[in-house]
Write a protein that holds these residues in place. Structure first.
Motif, PDB file in Angstrom:
ATOM      1  N   UNK A 180       0.825  -1.213   0.000  1.00 37.27           N
ATOM      2  CA  UNK A 180       0.000   0.000   0.000  1.00 37.27           C
ATOM      3  C   UNK A 180       0.857   1.260   0.000  1.00 37.27           C
ATOM      4  N   UNK A 181       1.952   1.224   0.755  1.00 37.68           N
ATOM      5  CA  UNK A 181       2.851   2.388   0.798  1.00 37.68           C
ATOM      6  C   UNK A 181       3.469   2.644  -0.572  1.00 37.68           C
ATOM      7  N   UNK A 182       3.850   1.577  -1.255  1.00 37.83           N
ATOM      8  CA  UNK A 182       4.466   1.713  -2.578  1.00 37.83           C
ATOM      9  C   UNK A 182       3.494   2.308  -3.597  1.00 37.83           C
ATOM     10  N   UNK A 183       2.195   2.096  -3.394  1.00 35.91           N
ATOM     11  CA  UNK A 183       1.193   2.610  -4.335  1.00 35.91           C
ATOM     12  C   UNK A 183       0.507   3.871  -3.804  1.00 35.91           C
ATOM     13  N   UNK A 184       1.125   4.480  -2.779  1.00 31.88           N
ATOM     14  CA  UNK A 184       0.640   5.742  -2.194  1.00 31.88           C
ATOM     15  C   UNK A 184      -0.783   5.642  -1.630  1.00 31.88           C
ATOM     16  N   UNK A 185      -1.151   4.456  -1.201  1.00 28.30           N
ATOM     17  CA  UNK A 185      -2.460   4.274  -0.541  1.00 28.30           C
ATOM     18  C   UNK A 185      -2.196   4.327   0.961  1.00 28.30           C
ATOM     19  N   UNK A 186      -1.935   5.536   1.443  1.00 29.37           N
ATOM     20  CA  UNK A 186      -1.376   5.709   2.780  1.00 29.37           C
ATOM     21  C   UNK A 186      -2.360   5.363   3.891  1.00 29.37           C
ATOM     22  N   UNK A 187      -3.626   5.658   3.693  1.00 33.06           N
ATOM     23  CA  UNK A 187      -4.598   5.335   4.733  1.00 33.06           C
ATOM     24  C   UNK A 187      -4.697   3.819   4.921  1.00 33.06           C
ATOM     25  N   UNK A 188      -4.748   3.109   3.804  1.00 30.02           N
ATOM     26  CA  UNK A 188      -4.811   1.643   3.882  1.00 30.02           C
ATOM     27  C   UNK A 188      -3.510   1.071   4.443  1.00 30.02           C
ATOM     28  N   UNK A 189      -2.397   1.723   4.124  1.00 28.95           N
ATOM     29  CA  UNK A 189      -1.109   1.290   4.677  1.00 28.95           C
ATOM     30  C   UNK A 189      -1.097   1.451   6.193  1.00 28.95           C
ATOM     31  N   UNK A 190      -1.665   2.548   6.683  1.00 27.79           N
ATOM     32  CA  UNK A 190      -1.723   2.769   8.128  1.00 27.79           C
ATOM     33  C   UNK A 190      -2.560   1.702   8.827  1.00 27.79           C
ATOM     34  N   UNK A 191      -3.680   1.341   8.192  1.00 28.01           N
ATOM     35  CA  UNK A 191      -4.551   0.314   8.774  1.00 28.01           C
ATOM     36  C   UNK A 191      -3.816  -1.027   8.844  1.00 28.01           C
ATOM     37  N   UNK A 192      -3.162  -1.377   7.746  1.00 27.54           N
ATOM     38  CA  UNK A 192      -2.415  -2.639   7.702  1.00 27.54           C
ATOM     39  C   UNK A 192      -1.283  -2.627   8.721  1.00 27.54           C
ATOM     40  N   UNK A 193      -0.591  -1.493   8.839  1.00 28.30           N
ATOM     41  CA  UNK A 193       0.500  -1.379   9.799  1.00 28.30           C
ATOM     42  C   UNK A 193       0.025  -1.504  11.234  1.00 28.30           C
ATOM     43  N   UNK A 194      -1.104  -0.900  11.544  1.00 31.65           N
ATOM     44  CA  UNK A 194      -1.667  -1.010  12.899  1.00 31.65           C
ATOM     45  C   UNK A 194      -2.047  -2.455  13.212  1.00 31.65           C
ATOM     46  N   UNK A 195      -2.618  -3.132  12.211  1.00 28.19           N
ATOM     47  CA  UNK A 195      -2.982  -4.541  12.401  1.00 28.19           C
ATOM     48  C   UNK A 195      -1.733  -5.386  12.650  1.00 28.19           C
ATOM     49  N   UNK A 196      -0.689  -5.122  11.878  1.00 30.13           N
ATOM     50  CA  UNK A 196       0.566  -5.867  12.051  1.00 30.13           C
ATOM     51  C   UNK A 196       1.134  -5.644  13.450  1.00 30.13           C
ATOM     52  N   UNK A 197       1.151  -4.380  13.893  1.00 28.27           N
ATOM     53  CA  UNK A 197       1.714  -4.077  15.214  1.00 28.27           C
ATOM     54  C   UNK A 197       0.906  -4.746  16.329  1.00 28.27           C
ATOM     55  N   UNK A 198      -0.407  -4.739  16.182  1.00 32.58           N
ATOM     56  CA  UNK A 198      -1.264  -5.344  17.190  1.00 32.58           C
ATOM     57  C   UNK A 198      -0.996  -6.845  17.296  1.00 32.58           C
ATOM     58  N   UNK A 199      -0.862  -7.492  16.135  1.00 39.40           N
ATOM     59  CA  UNK A 199      -0.596  -8.944  16.131  1.00 39.40           C
ATOM     60  C   UNK A 199       0.797  -9.242  16.675  1.00 39.40           C
ATOM     61  N   UNK A 200       1.768  -8.428  16.277  1.00 43.37           N
ATOM     62  CA  UNK A 200       3.145  -8.650  16.747  1.00 43.37           C
ATOM     63  C   UNK A 200       3.255  -8.552  18.259  1.00 43.37           C
ATOM     64  N   UNK A 201       2.424  -7.683  18.842  1.00 43.92           N
ATOM     65  CA  UNK A 201       2.454  -7.493  20.290  1.00 43.92           C
ATOM     66  C   UNK A 201       1.618  -8.516  21.051  1.00 43.92           C
ATOM     67  N   UNK A 202       0.792  -9.263  20.315  1.00 38.58           N
ATOM     68  CA  UNK A 202      -0.201 -10.106  20.988  1.00 38.58           C
ATOM     69  C   UNK A 202       0.286 -11.501  21.356  1.00 38.58           C
ATOM     70  N   UNK A 203       1.309 -11.987  20.683  1.00 35.85           N
ATOM     71  CA  UNK A 203       1.670 -13.405  20.850  1.00 35.85           C
ATOM     72  C   UNK A 203       2.733 -13.629  21.927  1.00 35.85           C
ATOM     73  N   UNK A 204       3.811 -12.839  21.908  1.00 34.91           N
ATOM     74  CA  UNK A 204       4.926 -13.136  22.804  1.00 34.91           C
ATOM     75  C   UNK A 204       5.444 -11.904  23.554  1.00 34.91           C
ATOM     76  N   UNK A 205       4.653 -10.837  23.602  1.00 38.82           N
ATOM     77  CA  UNK A 205       5.123  -9.620  24.286  1.00 38.82           C
ATOM     78  C   UNK A 205       5.015  -9.792  25.799  1.00 38.82           C
TER      79      UNK A 205
END
Length: 468
Positions: free
Chosen positions: A443-468
């Motif tokens: 999404x970032x590469x195609x300048x779809x920044x809002x969708x990139x932010x949503x995907x990034x937030x989802x990634x961060x939430x999942x990364x923090x959820x399993x072994x933090x």
């Protein structure tokens, strides 16, 4: 018939030797339990050199461990075939088809199917037939085999692990879960059932639960073959990797549970290297390879030895990547040319089946060198590693090549296609952080920044959820 004894399955074997039958029965257990003492079958043949069953099974064992000795056992079995029981003759026909220099996989399957129809209690022939199906990339046929014998083996050890695995490979996760649970209830030390349970938990992105379950089971893996022991630990390491655990957790498994197996005098080194290299490639696509120090270089130093080449296509592809990635290009080219030479010598039917496999080999070589554009050209726009399972790999094992393909798409500017295929992947399995990170990048590469932010937030939430 005189001089006949019954084996573990209750089938007649032409022998007067109690020690021959005892060794046969122990061999059965070693095969279906993934034990490390499958060589016990040689004791059966030594105890009765005229026993057809002992000799043909010894020939099969030696075909992958010491091929120079196969002919003596094959000849011994053939010379006594007239005196063999119906069961022994059926096993002889099925196994002979597997070790033939002119092997036809379809014929070998048909012979195993017929054998199991007539002798459904023979779980070793079921396992052997399923391994054939695995290397054919045909989990549907594997399921056919086990479903055929299931009515005669409802309460038997090991059969439910053999049921669960093809169900997993066919995407029937709910059915696989039920089969694995049933098998675990019967025998909670069945490493293949434990393996199936881990697959289920991993698929559901229950990474922490999968790790805890497998660690609880791990004490039962000591008698297991090098492959099974290190493969189960590979699954643990993969759960840590997918759940974005600290890299030190992954490397602890690599150092102390996978490579540690090499210290054993009876270790089968190629089986260890398969799981070790598979983990290294997975760490690469997850962007974690910078943290492994010299481990990959040291590992590649071992697999440069051509004694480990051309044993299995899957291992060859992983070695090919490792050689190319670490700059051992001359060795990588030699391996690739050797694979091409073997491909050219295949029968036309086999060549058609392995066409995608040889293209994947070429692509893996280019990917290892960092030539992602050429690798992508070789794989094409519709690549799906599930169609390459006949390299001898499960869905979980070939999936790393899909992840590498996503990397190729993004690194060569094919962001729109990457977004499409990654989005489809996420719909099937939403809990893997890597997929959201790759989607964010697209999404970032195609300048779809809002969708990139949503995907990034989802990634961060999942990364923090399993072994933090």
């Amino acid at each position: 018939m005189e001089g006949v004894k019954l084996d573990k399955w209750g089938y007649e074997v032409k022998t007067t030797s109690d020690s021959c039958i005892s060794a046969l029965n122990e061999y059965y257990y070693q095969v279906i339990g993934y034990g490390r003492r499958r060589s016990v079958i040689l004791e059966a043949a030594d105890s009765d050199p005229n026993c057809v069953l002992a000799n043909i099974l010894a020939a099969h064992y030696l075909s992958s461990s010491d091929s120079s000795r196969v002919s003596q056992h094959l000849k011994a079995a053939e010379s006594n075939l007239d005196q063999a029981t119906a069961y022994e003759k059926a096993v002889f026909d099925a196994v002979s088809s597997l070790i033939s220099s002119n092997r036809d996989d379809d014929l070998a399957f048909e012979l195993h199917y017929k054998l199991l129809k007539d002798f459904p209690k023979d779980l070793v022939s079921l396992k052997r037939g399923q391994i054939l199906c695995f290397y054919m990339g045909r989990p549907d046929l594997s399921l056919n085999l086990v479903e055929q014998v299931l009515p005669e083996n409802q309460n038997e050890d090991y059969v439910y692990g053999m049921l669960a695995f093809p169900l997993l490979e066919l995407g029937r996760i709910s059915d696989a879960t039920e089969a694995a649970k049933r098998g675990y209830e019967i025998n909670n030390k069945d490493c293949w059932v434990q393996h199936a349970m881990c697959h289920v938990l991993q698929y559901d992105c229950r990474f922490k639960e999968a790790i805890e379950f497998m660690k609880e089971c791990s004490s039962s893996w000591e008698p297991c073959s090098s492959f099974m022991k290190t493969h189960n630990w590979w699954h643990v390491a993969l759960c840590y990797t997918e759940g974005n655990a600290p890299t030190r957790e992954i490397l602890d498994i690599y150092d102390n549970c996978i490579l540690k197996e090499l210290e054993k005098p009876d270790a089968v080194r190629a089986e260890v290297y398969l799981n070790a290299l598979g983990l290294m490639l997975r760490l690469h696509v997850h962007g974690k390879l910078d943290s492994v120090g010299d481990r990959l270089k040291d590992l590649v130093g071992h697999v440069k030895d051509q004694a480990f080449w051309f044993l299995e296509w899957h291992l060859d592809l992983l070695i090919l990547w490792g050689l190319a990635f670490t700059g051992e290009l001359s060795k990588a080219e030699d391996l690739l040319e050797g694979l091409k030479s073997r491909f050219i010598k295949m029968k036309e039917k086999k060549q058609k089946l392995m066409q995608k496999g040889i293209l994947l080999a070429e692509a893996v070589y280019e990917y290892g060198k960092g030539n992602n554009k050429r690798a992508l050209e070789l794989l094409g726009p519709d690549f799906d590693a599930v169609h390459c399972k006949n390299i001898g790999a499960s869905d979980e094992q070939v999936d790393v090549f899909n992840e590498a393909w996503y990397d190729m798409l993004l690194s060569t500017g094919e962001a729109d296609q990457a977004i499409e295929v990654i989005g489809t992947r996420i719909k099937k399995r939403e809990g893997a952080p890597l997929m959201w990170r790759l989607l964010e990048k697209g999404y970032t590469m195609t300048s779809r920044h809002e969708e990139a932010n949503v995907a990034g937030e989802k990634a961060r939430a999942l990364e923090a959820s399993y072994f933090s």
